[in-house]
Design an enzyme around this catalytic site. Structure first.
Site, PDB file in Angstrom:
ATOM      1  N   CYS A   1       0.863  -1.181   0.000  1.00 37.05           N
ATOM      2  CA  CYS A   1       0.000   0.000   0.000  1.00 37.05           C
ATOM      3  C   CYS A   1       0.902   1.234   0.000  1.00 37.05           C
ATOM      4  O   CYS A   1       2.006   1.175  -0.542  1.00 37.05           O
ATOM      5  CB  CYS A   1      -0.976  -0.029   1.183  1.00 37.05           C
ATOM      6  SG  CYS A   1      -0.184   0.091   2.806  1.00 37.05           S
TER       7      CYS A   1
ATOM      8  N   ASP B   1      -7.734   3.911   0.945  1.00 37.92           N
ATOM      9  CA  ASP B   1      -7.039   4.075   2.215  1.00 37.92           C
ATOM     10  C   ASP B   1      -8.030   4.569   3.271  1.00 37.92           C
ATOM     11  O   ASP B   1      -8.667   5.610   3.077  1.00 37.92           O
ATOM     12  CB  ASP B   1      -5.904   5.096   2.038  1.00 37.92           C
ATOM     13  CG  ASP B   1      -4.937   5.110   3.197  1.00 37.92           C
ATOM     14  OD1 ASP B   1      -5.274   4.560   4.265  1.00 37.92           O
ATOM     15  OD2 ASP B   1      -3.840   5.679   3.036  1.00 37.92           O
TER      16      ASP B   1
ATOM     17  N   ARG C   1      -3.521  -0.693   5.340  1.00 36.44           N
ATOM     18  CA  ARG C   1      -4.058  -1.748   4.491  1.00 36.44           C
ATOM     19  C   ARG C   1      -3.136  -2.956   4.345  1.00 36.44           C
ATOM     20  O   ARG C   1      -3.545  -4.097   4.587  1.00 36.44           O
ATOM     21  CB  ARG C   1      -4.385  -1.186   3.101  1.00 36.44           C
ATOM     22  CG  ARG C   1      -5.565  -0.231   3.075  1.00 36.44           C
ATOM     23  CD  ARG C   1      -5.639   0.553   1.772  1.00 36.44           C
ATOM     24  NE  ARG C   1      -4.543   1.536   1.681  1.00 36.44           N
ATOM     25  CZ  ARG C   1      -4.350   2.336   0.640  1.00 36.44           C
ATOM     26  NH1 ARG C   1      -5.159   2.258  -0.418  1.00 36.44           N
ATOM     27  NH2 ARG C   1      -3.365   3.221   0.643  1.00 36.44           N
TER      28      ARG C   1
END
Length: 373
Positions: free
Chosen positions: A220, A337, A226
Site C-alpha cells: 500500500c 485508504d 491496508r
C-alpha cells in the site's frame, strides 16, 4: 610498491577502474572491495597468476560471477532447487559450491590448473559479490575473475589489512572504505535436489530458508493500514489451511510480508488497524513499517497492490516484474485508504481485503511443502 586508490575521492573513478582492468589483463593481482571485506583478484584466463594466488592463499579460490544467470552458464547442470537458491541469494554474501560434470557448462573449458584452484572436494566455488566497484570491473574484463577466499578470523576490512595478510606484489588496490557487511560469507553446498550450509556466515540457515520460500507481498502507501492488515489476515488464513502456526509457515515454503510505496522505517500500525486486528484475532503489535525495496521485490513471487496507482508505480521502475504484480481486487478496483476515517471506514476496508484474500487463497498457484531443516 602498491598504489592504493581511494575510489571515493579520486579525480576520475573510471580511470582507476580502467587501470585495474589493465593490470588484470597483464596477469597481475589487484586488491578489490567486496561487501564483506577486501580480496585479491586475478583473471581466470591468467593460468599462472591463478596458480600463484592459490599457492599464496593456501586454500581453494573462488570464481566470481556477475549474477545467478552467469552461474547457470558456467554450471548448467544445477537443478531447479539450486536455480531458485542462486536466484534468491546472488548477488550477496554467499559462496556457492556446485558439482561440475565433465563436458557440461563453460566451467569445463577452464584450464585444468584453474579448475583445480577453484574446486574443493570436487565442488566448484562461486560467488557474486554485491559491490558496485567490483561489478563495474567485472563488466569490463574479458574473462571472469578469481578471488582469494575469506581467511579465518577478523574480516579484511581495509586495504592495509589485505596487504598485511597477503605479502605479494600487488600493483593496485581500490579503497572503497569499510565493507558494507564486514564478516564471512556463508558457504552453501548444492546437492541432488537439496542444499546444506557447510560454513556459517552472515546468512544463517533460517535466513536462507526464508529466501527460498514462495514470497507473497502486499503493498500500500505507508505500510501502516491496508497492507499490514492484509499480511496479518493472509498469514492467519494460510496457517489455518495448513494446520500449522503462523511461525511455521516458512517451514512449509511460504513467506508473507508487506511494504509501502512511500513508507518510512519502523512505524507501528495505525491505532485503528491495531484495534480492528485485535477484534478479529490478528496480531499487529509487532508490525513495523518498511519501504518497498528492490531486494523485497526480488524475493516476492506474487505482489498484491491495493490500488492501480501502487501497481503502476512499481511497474514504472520494474517493468520486468509485470507477471508478478497484481491488483488485490480481482475486479480491478482500488481498495481505498481508510486513514483519517472512523471505525466504520476501517471495517469496510478490512472486509474488502478479506473478501479478496479468500479468492487469492483458493486460486494462487502455490504448492506448500514442508521444508528441510
Amino acid at each position: 610498491m602498491t598504489d592504493i586508490i581511494d575510489i571515493r575521492t579520486c579525480d576520475d573513478p573510471r580511470d582507476a577502474i580502467h587501470r585495474v582492468v589493465e593490470r588484470l589483463a597483464a596477469g597481475d593481482f589487484v586488491g578489490l572491495p567486496t561487501e564483506t571485506g577486501y580480496v585479491l583478484a586475478t583473471q581466470v584466463s591468467q593460468t599462472e597468476a591463478v596458480a600463484r594466488l592459490r599457492e599464496l592463499c593456501g586454500e581453494s579460490l573462488v570464481l566470481a560471477v556477475k549474477s545467478a544467470h552467469e552461474a547457470f552458464d558456467l554450471i548448467p547442470v544445477i537443478d531447479k532447487q539450486g536455480e531458485r537458491l542462486l536466484q534468491r541469494l546472488l548477488p550477496g554474501p554467499v559462496v556457492i559450491e556446485a558439482k561440475c560434470e565433465d563436458g557440461a557448462g563453460l566451467v569445463t573449458a577452464l584450464s585444468r590448473p584453474v579448475r583445480k584452484a577453484v574446486e574443493r572436494e570436487g565442488y566448484v566455488r562461486l560467488r557474486a559479490p554485491d559491490q558496485e566497484i567490483l561489478a563495474a570491473i567485472q563488466r569490463l574484463t574479458a574473462s571472469p575473475l578469481v578471488l582469494s577466499p575469506e581467511p579465518e578470523g577478523p574480516p579484511l576490512a581495509s586495504p592495509s589489512a589485505l596487504l598485511a595478510r597477503y605479502p605479494a606484489d600487488v600493483p593496485v588496490v581500490i579503497d572503497d572504505g569499510p565493507p558494507l557487511h564486514a564478516g564471512r560469507c556463508t558457504t552453501v553446498r548444492l546437492g541432488d535436489g537439496d542444499w546444506s550450509v557447510t560454513e556459517t556466515g552472515l546468512l544463517d540457515e533460517a535466513a536462507i530458508r526464508e529466501r527460498m520460500c514462495v514470497g507473497i507481498m502486499f503493498v500500500c502507501t505507508g505500510n501502516t493500514c491496508r497492507s499490514p492488515l492484509a499480511e496479518a489476515m493472509f498469514r492467519k488464513m494460510l496457517a489455518e489451511r495448513l494446520n500449522c502456526s503462523e511461525d511455521e509457515l516458512t517451514r512449509h515454503g511460504i513467506f508473507v510480508t508487506s511494504a509501502g510505496i512511500s513508507a518510512g522505517y519502523d512505524m507501528p500500525a495505525a491505532a485503528e488497524s491495531l484495534a480492528l486486528a485485535e477484534e478479529f484475532g490478528l496480531n499487529l503489535a509487532r508490525h513495523r513499517s518498511r519501504p518497498l525495496t528492490d531486494e523485497l521485490l526480488g524475493r516476492a513471487d506474487h505482489v498484491f497492490a491495493m490500488t492501480a496507482g501502487h501497481r503502476d508505480s512499481i511497474l514504472s521502475v520494474r517493468p520486468d516484474l509485470a507477471g508478478r504484480i497484481h491488483l488485490l481486487s480481482r475486479e480491478g478496483l482500488d481498495i481505498a485508504d481508510p486513514i483519517g476515517g472512523g471505525p466504520a471506514e476501517y471495517e469496510r476496508c478490512r472486509a474488502e481485503i478479506e473478501r479478496e484474500l479468500l479468492v487469492v487463497l483458493d486460486t494462487l498457484p502455490i504448492d506448500p511443502q514442508p521444508m528441510r531443516g
